[in-house]
Design a protein around this motif. Structure first.
Motif: not given
Length: 389
Positions: A232-239, A263, A265, A341
């Protein structure tokens, strides 16, 4: 004479212990021509003989197979000392003086020598993560089995230390036979055409291009909740990145599934369910990074499979995983969501170099089924020589 109890091979689709037993035994049977194979098939309901034959392939000798149809193996083991009223040798019509068991336990009713395989000590370290029935069985019978066995085989130096500490088995009675990796099957793409075909099939089946991969059962010990939170943290930085969870649902999976389904995401988390070995290999090959955040492992075969395919790995800092990874993987704290993340973001942002692929493949190639079979033979020799003293 030597006998092998092949109960883990009496299944249609082999995973885990069955896969290990089939590959190790296949190598052992190349030299052990005069031996017995034992399987329990209560009332013939499981068609166990056919399944054992299929899973052993060319190594299978039908004349060596002894099928017990008058009771399940689990019931015989659970009988404990009461099983001594009717010996294992009588049940299996066995003439062997040494019997090898691939699934932790040896029946108390066995009169001859035994070599058992203990893969990990989850039942004592993380009992709450286990299926209730298996937990009770191991908690009641594992220590007596270890005391009864003339030798114990396990799959990592880490597990050897655990068995020595928790079961008080002398070090000289424990032999390490690591899980092999078939590097003729698990390997990088042979050419660009094969890679293109695999990526197209993965896109067709799962609608994914760039993804982080986990392979394994969805169960508490695998620590999927931490992986989902880190993603979830990673997804904020990589769309565009997605998380692929390849494997079936295991026991006590309610919280794991709730974390996935709840989740924010969820639309970027793909559950494939069970996949074929061929699809699993291509998922490894095409992944940006493979993540295995498990709380506790006896070995961790998915790590060496991913490495054999040349794929970067991130593992938790627990149990056997650093040992197996051989310094090639990124290592993070088992419950450190932010560190995981950050490691995933770093991995998906790096190009995979030829030098890295060579190092990863070389580490995986250290583990062969031939070496596993050799360790079992060392255990057999130890038991035989001990009898002569």
């Amino acid at each position: 004479m030597l006998a092998y109890n092949v109960q883990p091979l009496a299944h249609e689709n082999l995973t885990g212990i069955g896969y290990y037993a089939a590959n190790t035994l296949g190598r052992l049977l190349k030299e052990d021509k005069e031996c017995e194979l034992h399987v329990f098939d209560f009332m013939g309901r499981n068609d166990a003989g056919s399944k054992v034959a299929k899973n052993l392939g060319e190594a299978f000798d039908p004349s060596a197979l002894h099928i017990v149809k008058n009771m399940p193996l689990g019931a015989y083991i659970r009988a404990g000392n009461a099983g001594k009223m009717y010996s294992y040798e009588a049940l299996t019509h066995s003439k062997a003086d040494m019997t090898v068991f691939f699934n932790y336990l040896v029946p108390a009713g066995l009169k001859g020598k035994s070599v058992i395989t203990i893969y990990d000590m989850v039942s004592m370290r993380y009992p709450e993560t286990m299926d209730d029935r298996n937990r009770r069985l191991l908690q009641r019978h594992l220590k007596p089995s270890a005391e009864k066995a003339a030798a114990v085989v396990t799959i990592s130096e880490f597990s050897k230390k655990e068995i020595k500490e928790l079961l008080n088995v002398p070090e000289e009675r424990i032999f390490v036979a690591p899980c092999g990796t078939d590097t003729t099957f698990y390997c990088p793409f042979p050419d660009e055409q094969a890679e293109l075909a695999a990526r197209q099939e993965i896109k067709k089946q799962f609608d994914i291009d760039r993804y982080i991969l986990y392979v394994g059962t969805l169960e508490p010990r695998k620590n999927i909740k931490t992986l989902v939170a880190a993603f979830e943290e990673t997804a904020k930085e990589d769309e565009d990145i997605k998380l692929v969870l390849a494997g079936g649902v295991g026991w006590h999976s309610e919280e794991t599934l709730a974390a996935i389904e709840g989740s924010p995401v969820r639309d970027r988390i793909v559950r494939t369910g069970y996949v074929s070995n061929e699809m699993k290999r291509d998922l490894y090959r095409c992944a940006k990074v493979f993540v295995f955040p498990s709380m506790y492992e006896g070995f961790g075969m998915p790590v060496t499979e991913a490495m054999a395919c040349g794929t970067p790995c991130i593992i938790s800092d627990t149990s056997s995983l650093p040992e197996v990874a051989g310094g090639i993987a990124d290592i993070v704290g088992v419950y450190d969501i932010h560190a995981l993340s950050e490691a995933m973001l770093g991995a998906i942002g790096r190009e995979i170099t030829d030098e890295f692929r060579k190092s990863a493949v070389a580490n995986a190639a250290r583990y062969t089924w031939e070496e596993a079979a050799r360790a079992y033979r060392q255990a057999f020799s130890f038991v035989t020589n001990a009898d002569m003293i």
